[in-house]
Enzyme design. Structure first.
Site, PDB file in Angstrom:
ATOM      1  N   ASN A   1      -0.322 -81.349  28.187  1.00  0.00           N
ATOM      2  CA  ASN A   1       0.915 -81.585  27.383  1.00  0.00           C
ATOM      3  C   ASN A   1       0.654 -80.445  26.275  1.00  0.00           C
ATOM      4  O   ASN A   1      -0.092 -80.615  25.593  1.00  0.00           O
ATOM      5  CB  ASN A   1       1.315 -82.990  26.866  1.00  0.00           C
ATOM      6  CG  ASN A   1       2.620 -82.799  26.236  1.00  0.00           C
ATOM      7  OD1 ASN A   1       2.919 -81.857  25.889  1.00  0.00           O
ATOM      8  ND2 ASN A   1       3.126 -84.233  25.907  1.00  0.00           N
TER       9      ASN A   1
ATOM     10  N   ALA B   1       3.873 -78.192  21.392  1.00  0.00           N
ATOM     11  CA  ALA B   1       4.750 -76.933  20.735  1.00  0.00           C
ATOM     12  C   ALA B   1       4.360 -75.518  21.314  1.00  0.00           C
ATOM     13  O   ALA B   1       5.188 -74.769  21.504  1.00  0.00           O
ATOM     14  CB  ALA B   1       4.553 -76.913  19.283  1.00  0.00           C
TER      15      ALA B   1
ATOM     16  N   ARG C   1       5.077 -90.248  14.855  1.00  0.00           N
ATOM     17  CA  ARG C   1       5.800 -89.045  14.894  1.00  0.00           C
ATOM     18  C   ARG C   1       7.214 -89.422  15.570  1.00  0.00           C
ATOM     19  O   ARG C   1       7.025 -89.656  16.911  1.00  0.00           O
ATOM     20  CB  ARG C   1       4.997 -87.997  15.699  1.00  0.00           C
ATOM     21  CG  ARG C   1       5.762 -86.624  15.934  1.00  0.00           C
ATOM     22  CD  ARG C   1       4.943 -85.963  17.217  1.00  0.00           C
ATOM     23  NE  ARG C   1       5.485 -84.618  17.262  1.00  0.00           N
ATOM     24  CZ  ARG C   1       5.324 -83.958  18.221  1.00  0.00           C
ATOM     25  NH1 ARG C   1       4.678 -84.220  19.292  1.00  0.00           N
ATOM     26  NH2 ARG C   1       6.040 -82.611  18.271  1.00  0.00           N
TER      27      ARG C   1
ATOM     28  N   GLU D   1       1.956 -80.077  34.382  1.00  0.00           N
ATOM     29  CA  GLU D   1       2.458 -79.984  33.210  1.00  0.00           C
ATOM     30  C   GLU D   1       3.200 -81.291  32.845  1.00  0.00           C
ATOM     31  O   GLU D   1       4.100 -81.581  33.807  1.00  0.00           O
ATOM     32  CB  GLU D   1       3.239 -78.705  32.814  1.00  0.00           C
ATOM     33  CG  GLU D   1       3.801 -78.657  31.385  1.00  0.00           C
ATOM     34  CD  GLU D   1       4.857 -77.508  31.683  1.00  0.00           C
ATOM     35  OE1 GLU D   1       5.294 -77.054  32.595  1.00  0.00           O
ATOM     36  OE2 GLU D   1       5.409 -77.066  30.645  1.00  0.00           O
TER      37      GLU D   1
ATOM     38  N   PRO E   1      -0.873 -79.782  19.908  1.00  0.00           N
ATOM     39  CA  PRO E   1      -0.505 -80.134  18.505  1.00  0.00           C
ATOM     40  C   PRO E   1       0.471 -81.322  18.159  1.00  0.00           C
ATOM     41  O   PRO E   1       1.266 -81.651  18.968  1.00  0.00           O
ATOM     42  CB  PRO E   1      -0.076 -78.816  17.828  1.00  0.00           C
ATOM     43  CG  PRO E   1       0.217 -78.021  19.072  1.00  0.00           C
ATOM     44  CD  PRO E   1      -0.288 -78.379  20.322  1.00  0.00           C
ATOM     45  N   ASN E   2       0.152 -82.067  17.341  1.00  0.00           N
ATOM     46  CA  ASN E   2       0.822 -83.220  16.743  1.00  0.00           C
ATOM     47  C   ASN E   2       0.911 -84.488  17.753  1.00  0.00           C
ATOM     48  O   ASN E   2       1.407 -85.521  17.337  1.00  0.00           O
ATOM     49  CB  ASN E   2       2.329 -82.719  16.628  1.00  0.00           C
ATOM     50  CG  ASN E   2       2.171 -81.710  15.416  1.00  0.00           C
ATOM     51  OD1 ASN E   2       1.563 -81.895  14.372  1.00  0.00           O
ATOM     52  ND2 ASN E   2       2.948 -80.591  15.545  1.00  0.00           N
TER      53      ASN E   2
ATOM     54  N   ARG F   1      16.881 -80.864  24.831  1.00  0.00           N
ATOM     55  CA  ARG F   1      16.976 -80.815  23.415  1.00  0.00           C
ATOM     56  C   ARG F   1      17.412 -79.576  22.943  1.00  0.00           C
ATOM     57  O   ARG F   1      18.185 -78.980  23.338  1.00  0.00           O
ATOM     58  CB  ARG F   1      15.478 -81.059  23.052  1.00  0.00           C
ATOM     59  CG  ARG F   1      14.846 -82.510  23.423  1.00  0.00           C
ATOM     60  CD  ARG F   1      13.780 -82.960  23.237  1.00  0.00           C
ATOM     61  NE  ARG F   1      13.521 -82.856  21.590  1.00  0.00           N
ATOM     62  CZ  ARG F   1      12.149 -82.936  21.047  1.00  0.00           C
ATOM     63  NH1 ARG F   1      10.992 -82.842  21.901  1.00  0.00           N
ATOM     64  NH2 ARG F   1      12.005 -82.892  19.824  1.00  0.00           N
TER      65      ARG F   1
ATOM     66  N   HIS G   1       5.576 -83.403  29.633  1.00  0.00           N
ATOM     67  CA  HIS G   1       6.120 -83.699  28.626  1.00  0.00           C
ATOM     68  C   HIS G   1       6.681 -85.280  28.509  1.00  0.00           C
ATOM     69  O   HIS G   1       7.414 -85.510  29.299  1.00  0.00           O
ATOM     70  CB  HIS G   1       7.281 -82.365  28.145  1.00  0.00           C
ATOM     71  CG  HIS G   1       6.893 -81.133  28.421  1.00  0.00           C
ATOM     72  ND1 HIS G   1       6.136 -80.605  27.241  1.00  0.00           N
ATOM     73  CD2 HIS G   1       6.690 -80.342  29.342  1.00  0.00           C
ATOM     74  CE1 HIS G   1       5.891 -79.378  27.720  1.00  0.00           C
ATOM     75  NE2 HIS G   1       6.148 -79.288  28.876  1.00  0.00           N
TER      76      HIS G   1
ATOM     77  N   TYR H   1       9.563 -89.811  20.647  1.00  0.00           N
ATOM     78  CA  TYR H   1       8.400 -89.876  21.345  1.00  0.00           C
ATOM     79  C   TYR H   1       7.792 -91.472  21.558  1.00  0.00           C
ATOM     80  O   TYR H   1       6.973 -91.626  22.080  1.00  0.00           O
ATOM     81  CB  TYR H   1       7.203 -88.984  20.557  1.00  0.00           C
ATOM     82  CG  TYR H   1       7.579 -87.597  20.535  1.00  0.00           C
ATOM     83  CD1 TYR H   1       7.832 -86.902  21.807  1.00  0.00           C
ATOM     84  CD2 TYR H   1       7.932 -87.004  19.450  1.00  0.00           C
ATOM     85  CE1 TYR H   1       8.005 -85.456  21.799  1.00  0.00           C
ATOM     86  CE2 TYR H   1       8.176 -85.810  19.152  1.00  0.00           C
ATOM     87  CZ  TYR H   1       8.378 -85.004  20.709  1.00  0.00           C
ATOM     88  OH  TYR H   1       8.634 -83.674  20.421  1.00  0.00           O
TER      89      TYR H   1
HETATM   90  C1  DQA Z   1       6.621 -81.970  23.991  1.00  0.00           C
HETATM   91  C2  DQA Z   1       7.777 -81.518  23.602  1.00  0.00           C
HETATM   92  C3  DQA Z   1       7.452 -80.258  22.862  1.00  0.00           C
HETATM   93  O1  DQA Z   1       8.837 -79.362  22.606  1.00  0.00           O
HETATM   94  C4  DQA Z   1       7.078 -80.488  21.511  1.00  0.00           C
HETATM   95  O2  DQA Z   1       6.840 -79.552  20.630  1.00  0.00           O
HETATM   96  C5  DQA Z   1       5.957 -81.384  21.532  1.00  0.00           C
HETATM   97  C6  DQA Z   1       5.898 -82.611  22.495  1.00  0.00           C
HETATM   98  C7  DQA Z   1       6.737 -83.355  24.567  1.00  0.00           C
HETATM   99  O3  DQA Z   1       5.705 -84.331  25.065  1.00  0.00           O
HETATM  100  O4  DQA Z   1       7.957 -83.776  25.027  1.00  0.00           O
HETATM  101  O5  DQA Z   1       5.045 -81.444  20.552  1.00  0.00           O
HETATM  102  O6  DQA Z   1       5.634 -81.414  24.816  1.00  0.00           O
END
Ligand code: DQA
Length: 143
Positions: free
Chosen positions: A74, A77, A18, A98, A10-11, A107, A100, A23
Site C-alpha cells: 500500500n 500517497a 487518521r 497493490e 506514509p501515514n 475520492r 488500498h 480508514y
Molecule cells: C490509501 C489511499 C491514498 O490515496 C492515501 O494517500 C493513503 C492511503 C488507502 O489505503 O486507501 O495514504 O493508499
C-alpha cells in the site's frame, strides 16, 4: 516456506487516529496482525515494513530481491506521485499486489491515478483490512 513482504507507505502508521471515517478505527498493529493471519492461512511467512520516506521504501524493495517471493504494497500517497517505487518493483520482478484501504476511485480526482497499478498483478481497493486477505489469496494462487 514462501515469504511475502507487506509494505506500507506514509501515514499508515497513524491508522486508527487518521481520518477514521475513511480508514477505520483499527491501528497499524491491528493491520499487521490481521494480515499476518491471512498470509499464514495461505501458507506464507510474512514480514512487515512501514516508512514515511520514499527512498526507504525503494531501498526495502531492492533488498527484497532474492529474499521474498511476493509483495503486498500500500504505497499510500506515493501511489499517486512516485515513479521510483514502481520502477523498483519492476526491477526486482517480484509479483506484487497493490492494496488500498479506501476506494481511491471514488475520492478526489488526484487519487484516481496510480503509478503502481500497471506493474501490479492485481489492485484491490475499498475493502479495508479485508483487501489484505484478498491480496494474500491472489499471491497464493500465483506463486
Ligand atoms: C490509501 C489511499 C491514498 O490515496 C492515501 O494517500 C493513503 C492511503 C488507502 O489505503 O486507501 O495514504 O493508499
Amino acid at each position: 516456506m514462501k515469504k511475502v513482504l507487506v509494505i506500507s507507505g506514509p501515514n499508515l502508521n497513524l491508522l486508527g487516529l487518521r481520518e477514521p471515517d475513511i480508514y477505520g478505527n483499527r491501528n497499524y498493529d491491528a493491520l499487521v496482525e490481521f494480515t499476518r493471519t491471512a498470509l499464514t492461512d495461505c501458507g506464507f511467512e510474512a514480514e512487515f515494513y512501514q516508512s514515511n520516506h520514499e527512498g526507504d521504501l525503494v531501498d526495502k524493495i531492492q533488498e527484497a530481491y532474492g529474499v521474498f517471493d511476493g509483495i503486498i504494497i500500500n504505497p499510500a500517497a506515493y501511489t499517486h506521485t512516485s515513479v521510483a517505487i514502481p520502477d523498483a518493483l519492476k526491477a526486482v520482478g517480484i509479483p506484487t499486489v497493490e492494496v488500498h484501504l479506501s476506494d481511491i476511485n471514488s475520492r478526489e480526482e488526484f487519487r484516481r491515478h496510480s503509478f503502481v497499478s500497471p506493474i501490479a498483478v492485481a489492485t484491490i481497493c475499498g475493502k479495508g483490512f479485508d483487501g489484505y486477505k484478498d491480496a494474500a489469496e491472489v499471491l497464493r494462487d500465483i506463486i
